[in-house]
Scaffold this motif. Structure first.
Motif, mmCIF file in Angstrom:
data_model
loop_
_atom_site.group_PDB
_atom_site.id
_atom_site.type_symbol
_atom_site.label_atom_id
_atom_site.label_comp_id
_atom_site.label_asym_id
_atom_site.label_seq_id
_atom_site.Cartn_x
_atom_site.Cartn_y
_atom_site.Cartn_z
ATOM 1 N N UNK A 60 0.834 -1.206 0.000
ATOM 2 C CA UNK A 60 0.000 0.000 0.000
ATOM 3 C C UNK A 60 0.867 1.253 0.000
ATOM 4 N N UNK A 61 0.447 2.249 -0.768
ATOM 5 C CA UNK A 61 1.086 3.561 -0.738
ATOM 6 C C UNK A 61 0.233 4.481 0.133
ATOM 7 N N UNK A 62 0.847 5.075 1.157
ATOM 8 C CA UNK A 62 0.123 5.982 2.043
ATOM 9 C C UNK A 62 0.127 7.400 1.477
ATOM 10 N N UNK A 63 -0.726 8.253 2.055
ATOM 11 C CA UNK A 63 -0.820 9.631 1.565
ATOM 12 C C UNK A 63 0.006 10.598 2.412
ATOM 13 N N UNK A 64 1.078 10.108 3.014
ATOM 14 C CA UNK A 64 1.978 10.956 3.794
ATOM 15 C C UNK A 64 3.428 10.577 3.461
ATOM 16 N N UNK A 65 4.362 11.412 3.887
ATOM 17 C CA UNK A 65 5.759 11.179 3.535
ATOM 18 C C UNK A 65 6.012 11.379 2.053
ATOM 19 N N UNK A 66 5.235 12.279 1.453
ATOM 20 C CA UNK A 66 5.322 12.460 -0.001
ATOM 21 C C UNK A 66 6.491 13.348 -0.408
ATOM 22 N N UNK A 67 7.117 12.993 -1.515
ATOM 23 C CA UNK A 67 8.174 13.806 -2.120
ATOM 24 C C UNK A 67 8.398 13.316 -3.549
ATOM 25 N N UNK A 68 9.039 14.156 -4.337
ATOM 26 C CA UNK A 68 9.352 13.798 -5.731
ATOM 27 C C UNK A 68 10.861 13.677 -5.895
ATOM 28 N N UNK A 69 11.300 12.641 -6.594
ATOM 29 C CA UNK A 69 12.707 12.546 -6.974
ATOM 30 C C UNK A 69 12.841 13.302 -8.286
#
Length: 226
Positions: free
Chosen positions: A93-102
């Protein structure tokens, strides 16, 4: 016969640790630690389960090597890991927090560079004028190399970055960077602009393929993936 121990790895500090602990709590999994400094805890109602606080990169390694059954870490670190590790882990599962873009970011003083095709052209000019390859600072060498290969860019050198990657071009260590960015503010402060996004990352729930059939693993995965 004693039940097989199930090791669950979770993040060890900061806001990401707090967010991970909220996922457990929200889904009725109460983690109990002997003290605030304890790195190993238990889950009420699951006597054979241990919860281990670990560094995000260590979590991916522990899952790949079969040390832990379940773990919460970053998608970016999973994708950056060696294929021998990555292929032994499933993303649940991918959560909706800890988001960032490489992202790939170049200096704002390169006005004509707006995409990978421009960067490829610059790389040849760079070698012709400066008699060296253009340098890219990054903590993500595997994903960077994959991106360069996909874009057909060959005239470059990857430089390892262990500290603040965003200012590496300012001090002359690199010419541009591949790094994580959440808001883009640090990039702007260091006169960098994004020309491509390699990967959109967030905190994810992972399971070791080798250990996914352990007792309690499926039950806990179902709870954590709600």
């Amino acid at each position: 016969m004693k039940n097989e121990i199930v090791n669950i790895a979770t993040l060890s500090k900061g806001r990401l640790m707090e967010s991970a602990e909220k996922v457990f709590k929200k889904n009725g999994l109460k983690i109990i630690y002997k003290s605030e400094r304890s790195l190993i805890g238990s889950i009420k109602g699951f006597p054979s389960v241990r919860v281990m606080k670990m560094n995000a990169t260590e979590i991916i390694e522990a899952l790949g090597k079969g040390v832990c059954s379940i773990g919460i870490s970053g998608k970016d670190l999973w994708r950056e890991s060696d294929p021998s590790i990555q292929l032994k882990i499933s993303l649940v599962k991918e959560y909706d927090w800890g988001k960032s873009d490489l992202i790939v970011a170049v200096p704002t003083t390169w006005p004509d560079c707006t995409n990978s095709a421009d960067l490829e052209e610059i790389s040849f000019e760079f070698f012709k004028k400066k008699k060296r390859l253009m340098r890219c600072a990054t903590k993500f060498k595997n994903l960077s190399r994959q991106w360069f290969n996909e874009k057909g860019i060959t005239q470059y050198e990857l430089i390892s970055s262990l500290g603040a990657t965003e200012n590496s071009h300012v001090i002359g260590k690199s010419d541009f960077i591949v790094d994580l960015s959440s808001t883009g503010e640090t990039l702007r402060q260091n006169n960098l602009k994004i020309i491509d996004v390699i990967l959109k990352s967030s905190a994810c729930l992972f399971v070791s393929k080798k250990l996914q059939n352990q007792k309690d693993v499926k039950k806990i995965l179902k709870l954590l993936s709600k």
